[in-house]
Structures are given as structure tokens and as C-alpha cells.
Design a protein around this motif. Sequence first.
Motif, PDB file in Angstrom:
ATOM      1  N   LYS A   1       0.834  -1.208   0.000  1.00  0.00           N
ATOM      2  CA  LYS A   1       0.000   0.000   0.000  1.00  0.00           C
ATOM      3  C   LYS A   1       0.865   1.252   0.000  1.00  0.00           C
ATOM      4  O   LYS A   1       1.836   1.355   0.749  1.00  0.00           O
ATOM      5  CB  LYS A   1      -0.914   0.001   1.228  1.00  0.00           C
ATOM      6  CG  LYS A   1      -2.310  -0.538   0.961  1.00  0.00           C
ATOM      7  CD  LYS A   1      -3.265  -0.190   2.094  1.00  0.00           C
ATOM      8  CE  LYS A   1      -4.693  -0.541   1.707  1.00  0.00           C
ATOM      9  NZ  LYS A   1      -5.654  -0.098   2.731  1.00  0.00           N
ATOM     10  N   GLN A   2       0.458   2.206  -0.814  1.00  0.00           N
ATOM     11  CA  GLN A   2       1.203   3.448  -0.918  1.00  0.00           C
ATOM     12  C   GLN A   2       0.433   4.643  -0.359  1.00  0.00           C
ATOM     13  O   GLN A   2       1.021   5.671  -0.037  1.00  0.00           O
ATOM     14  CB  GLN A   2       1.561   3.721  -2.392  1.00  0.00           C
ATOM     15  CG  GLN A   2       2.381   2.624  -3.046  1.00  0.00           C
ATOM     16  CD  GLN A   2       3.751   2.471  -2.415  1.00  0.00           C
ATOM     17  OE1 GLN A   2       4.344   3.430  -1.925  1.00  0.00           O
ATOM     18  NE2 GLN A   2       4.257   1.244  -2.398  1.00  0.00           N
ATOM     19  N   ASN A   3      -0.880   4.511  -0.270  1.00  0.00           N
ATOM     20  CA  ASN A   3      -1.720   5.650   0.138  1.00  0.00           C
ATOM     21  C   ASN A   3      -2.033   5.641   1.625  1.00  0.00           C
ATOM     22  O   ASN A   3      -3.123   6.003   2.055  1.00  0.00           O
ATOM     23  CB  ASN A   3      -3.029   5.661  -0.663  1.00  0.00           C
ATOM     24  CG  ASN A   3      -3.824   4.384  -0.498  1.00  0.00           C
ATOM     25  OD1 ASN A   3      -3.289   3.368  -0.072  1.00  0.00           O
ATOM     26  ND2 ASN A   3      -5.103   4.442  -0.828  1.00  0.00           N
ATOM     27  N   VAL A   4      -1.078   5.188   2.441  1.00  0.00           N
ATOM     28  CA  VAL A   4      -1.235   5.219   3.893  1.00  0.00           C
ATOM     29  C   VAL A   4      -0.015   5.898   4.495  1.00  0.00           C
ATOM     30  O   VAL A   4       1.068   5.926   3.892  1.00  0.00           O
ATOM     31  CB  VAL A   4      -1.385   3.798   4.482  1.00  0.00           C
ATOM     32  CG1 VAL A   4      -2.683   3.164   4.033  1.00  0.00           C
ATOM     33  CG2 VAL A   4      -0.207   2.922   4.111  1.00  0.00           C
ATOM     34  N   SER A   5      -0.188   6.456   5.676  1.00  0.00           N
ATOM     35  CA  SER A   5       0.927   7.138   6.337  1.00  0.00           C
ATOM     36  C   SER A   5       1.994   6.116   6.735  1.00  0.00           C
ATOM     37  O   SER A   5       1.702   4.933   6.947  1.00  0.00           O
ATOM     38  CB  SER A   5       0.423   7.881   7.570  1.00  0.00           C
ATOM     39  OG  SER A   5      -0.075   6.965   8.535  1.00  0.00           O
ATOM     40  N   ILE A   6       3.212   6.604   6.848  1.00  0.00           N
ATOM     41  CA  ILE A   6       4.324   5.725   7.223  1.00  0.00           C
ATOM     42  C   ILE A   6       4.090   5.110   8.593  1.00  0.00           C
ATOM     43  O   ILE A   6       4.348   3.914   8.807  1.00  0.00           O
ATOM     44  CB  ILE A   6       5.646   6.507   7.212  1.00  0.00           C
ATOM     45  CG1 ILE A   6       5.985   6.959   5.781  1.00  0.00           C
ATOM     46  CG2 ILE A   6       6.776   5.639   7.762  1.00  0.00           C
ATOM     47  CD1 ILE A   6       6.233   5.819   4.826  1.00  0.00           C
ATOM     48  N   SER A   7       3.601   5.915   9.523  1.00  0.00           N
ATOM     49  CA  SER A   7       3.387   5.418  10.881  1.00  0.00           C
ATOM     50  C   SER A   7       2.346   4.299  10.906  1.00  0.00           C
ATOM     51  O   SER A   7       2.532   3.279  11.585  1.00  0.00           O
ATOM     52  CB  SER A   7       2.944   6.558  11.803  1.00  0.00           C
ATOM     53  OG  SER A   7       1.754   7.175  11.306  1.00  0.00           O
ATOM     54  N   LYS A   8       1.253   4.473  10.159  1.00  0.00           N
ATOM     55  CA  LYS A   8       0.217   3.438  10.123  1.00  0.00           C
ATOM     56  C   LYS A   8       0.750   2.182   9.433  1.00  0.00           C
ATOM     57  O   LYS A   8       0.472   1.046   9.869  1.00  0.00           O
ATOM     58  CB  LYS A   8      -1.021   3.949   9.382  1.00  0.00           C
ATOM     59  CG  LYS A   8      -2.155   2.930   9.329  1.00  0.00           C
ATOM     60  CD  LYS A   8      -3.385   3.487   8.627  1.00  0.00           C
ATOM     61  CE  LYS A   8      -4.508   2.446   8.603  1.00  0.00           C
ATOM     62  NZ  LYS A   8      -5.725   2.971   7.914  1.00  0.00           N
TER      63      LYS A   8
END
Length: 446
Positions: free
Chosen positions: A191-198
Motif C-alpha cells: 500500500k502506498q496511500n497510507v501514512s508511514i506510521s500506520k
Amino acid sequence: MFVICYLFVVYALICYIKQKKGDCLFWLFASSTGLGFIDTSTAPVKTSDFLIVATIIILVSEYAKNPTFFRLKGDGIGRALIIFISFTILVMIGTIVVGSDTPNFAFRCGRWSITYLLYFYVRTYTLKDFNRFLNMMLIGCIISGVAFYLQPLGINLLQGRVDEAMYKDELTRYANPPEFANLLFILYFVKQNVSISKKIFMLCFFGFMFILSMWRGAIIMIAVMAAVYLLYYGSKKAIIYLAFSVGVYFAVIAPMFEYREESSGKGMSTFEEIKMVLTNPNDVYSNFETEGGGNFLFRVAMVQERIDYLLRNPQYIPFGVGTIHEDSPNQKHYFSLGTHNDNYKYGKGMLHSVDVELVTIICLYGFIGLVLYILFFYKWVKCSLPLLKCSKEPVVIMSALASIGLTISMFNWAFFTTGSGISQIFIISVTSFAFKEFKGSLAMVE
């Protein structure tokens, strides 16, 4: 508690009537697995039978609305799958016709393949339906995952095997992670459309499940899928970062896997066992019977034992022994490796293996069944690889990578002939859907 699983089936059919396709598939999955919380083995009527009934209801209803519902033209993946599944059903019918086993026991052994006919329904899903199922599965796996992590604290809410004190009497192996956890790990990996932290949180949440479960097959499967993904999408920086992360990961888990790496009888590592098999492949079974060995030797010896049995009984080579149930009084095929329990040791069993998929396929369906099984995976992988070049949808990439991971796993894990089959139906259907979507714009071989 198992009554809840029956209610899940009813609710799945309600979702089907309301055209909530993603919800329908999820609740069918929940009915057959109990999401890990419900012991379905004690149910007077198996939840798998209710799943089959639901499958038949859905397929008959869809065919009544659309006579071309079962059409396979232009669906190479579906055609290869249905040829194999149809063959297994014919073998089950043949087992009954020739009297090798009673209808009751033959059906109990061969019914797993009927659920895969649900593919015809799931292949009609849209991308929205697939993502809806994934979102519901994510919620279910998070709930099951929290319960999984509570086990070391002595709070046991999940069903499944727990091996006590497997590492120096200090570490317990929890062999009951959520069934879909490995695929959700890959989903968040791509997945690319999620924040790094998540992304990091979800990867750790699902990744540490494989440490506590010491599920080597899943770890190898994930490593292969991640490597293939980076070959298609990764930069040099990403590949170096992954190599470093993998090195740290294995440095942390190496002591935990020490007992699994050492064979109980020979004191050899898995790599030494592989070398031994390659050096002297014909004597693996006899050596294992007399001297013992680790998991790798066990699996190789079990496959060798079954193949030797078929060669000594050539009448079973084309179509196997049939769908003969382990508990049937007609079960007269004797094996010593991979039996269900100690009562079967050196007695009858084990035709259906939960350790190696190939054992079940060879024993029950013969070499014709094995060829059809391998041809299906060949077709699936062949259609999946081009999707890695043209699709940006995480669910499509995940399913394409899963075809590769599961192809490797057939040598280490019986995922196709055990369980509900819903997970496999889902990822196969996603690949089939995506392949048809991109077929018109790309020169891909059908």
C-alpha cells in the motif's frame, strides 16, 4: 457457541439477497472459521456443510437470473480452476459408484472442493466489492489479532493449538494466528496511500504474529512475495532497506527458531537436511523411519512414502485411491508418516495431509489430479505476473503476489484442501477480475 456460525451463514445469505457482495463473502468466511474464537469441530452439523448449502443456493439463484453465469470463455484462470475442481468431484462420485467408500464418508472427504464453485459468484465482484471484503477482513483480523497477543498473558480466547515451552522451557509457540494475517501483511507492504506510521504499525502488528507462531512457511511465503514485489516496483534504496530490515528481523527471531531448526533425531539444521536429501534422495523415507529427523525431512519422507505406495499399487496411479475418509471402515491404505494421532501410528491413515498439499492430491486424486492441480497454478501465476507491471491497486498486487507465494507453499502447507477455501477463492477471483480488466489494453497471453 457453534450456533453463532450457523447464524453467520444465514446473515451471509441475507447480505447476498441485499446485493452486499463483500459482506456476503466475509460472513461466509466467518461461518467456516469462527474467526478463531469458536470451536466448530464439535458442531453436530459441520459448518462446512452449511457453507456448501449456501454455495448451492447462491449459484442456483445466479444461474436462474443469468443462464450464462457459468460461462468460462475468456476466463483462463477460472477454466483451469474448474477443470481441476470438476475432476476432484468426479473422483468423489467415482469413489461412491465403484464402492470404494460409502456416500457419507466419500462426501465427507471430498466435499472441500464443492465450495470452490463459489468462484463463479465471486468473479462477478467489482473492485469496490473486493475492497469491502478486505476492510471487513481487516477488522476481523485485528480483533482476532488482539486476542492472539493476549495469549502470552494467560488470556486464552482463541481456539487452536498452543505448544507449551517449545524453546528452553521459556517460550510458548502460539500456532493459531488469524488465517488472513499473511495476506494483510502483504497488503500493507504494497500500500502506498497510507501514512508511514500506520504502515509500520500494521506491518509490526501482523508480522510479530509469525514470530509468536513460529510459522516458517508464512515467513518464507511473505519473504518471497516481498522480494518479487521489489523486483517490479522497488528502487535500489528500497531493496537495500529491505535487505537490512530482513537481516535485523532474522537476527531477532533466530534464537526463537533454534528448536525448529534442529532436527529431533539427527541434530542437523534444515539446510543440512536439504543437502542430505539432494545427496541421497532415494533413502530419505527409510532413513527417517529408522533415525528420525526434522520437519523438512519429515515432509520429503511423507511425499516419498505416498509415491512409493502408488508405484507399488499402479491401479491407483491415474486417479488415486479416491475420496476415502480417514475414519471410514473402508480405509485400508496403510501409512506411518503424518498420521492424525498416535493411535494411527503404523496403522491406517493418513491419506489427507495438513502438512503437504501434494500428499493429499497424489493420494486421493492420483497423477492426473496432480497434473491438473499444477496446471492451475501455472495458469494463475502466468496471468498474475503481468498484473504486477500494469496495476497500482493494492488488492490486485496482493493477489498477484499471493499466486506466487502459494505456489511455493504447496510443498510446505496444505492450504488448498483444508480450511474454508474462502481466502483462496477471493484472491483467485481478484486476479481473474484484474486480468480481464487489463487484457484489452495490454498484450498479455491468456
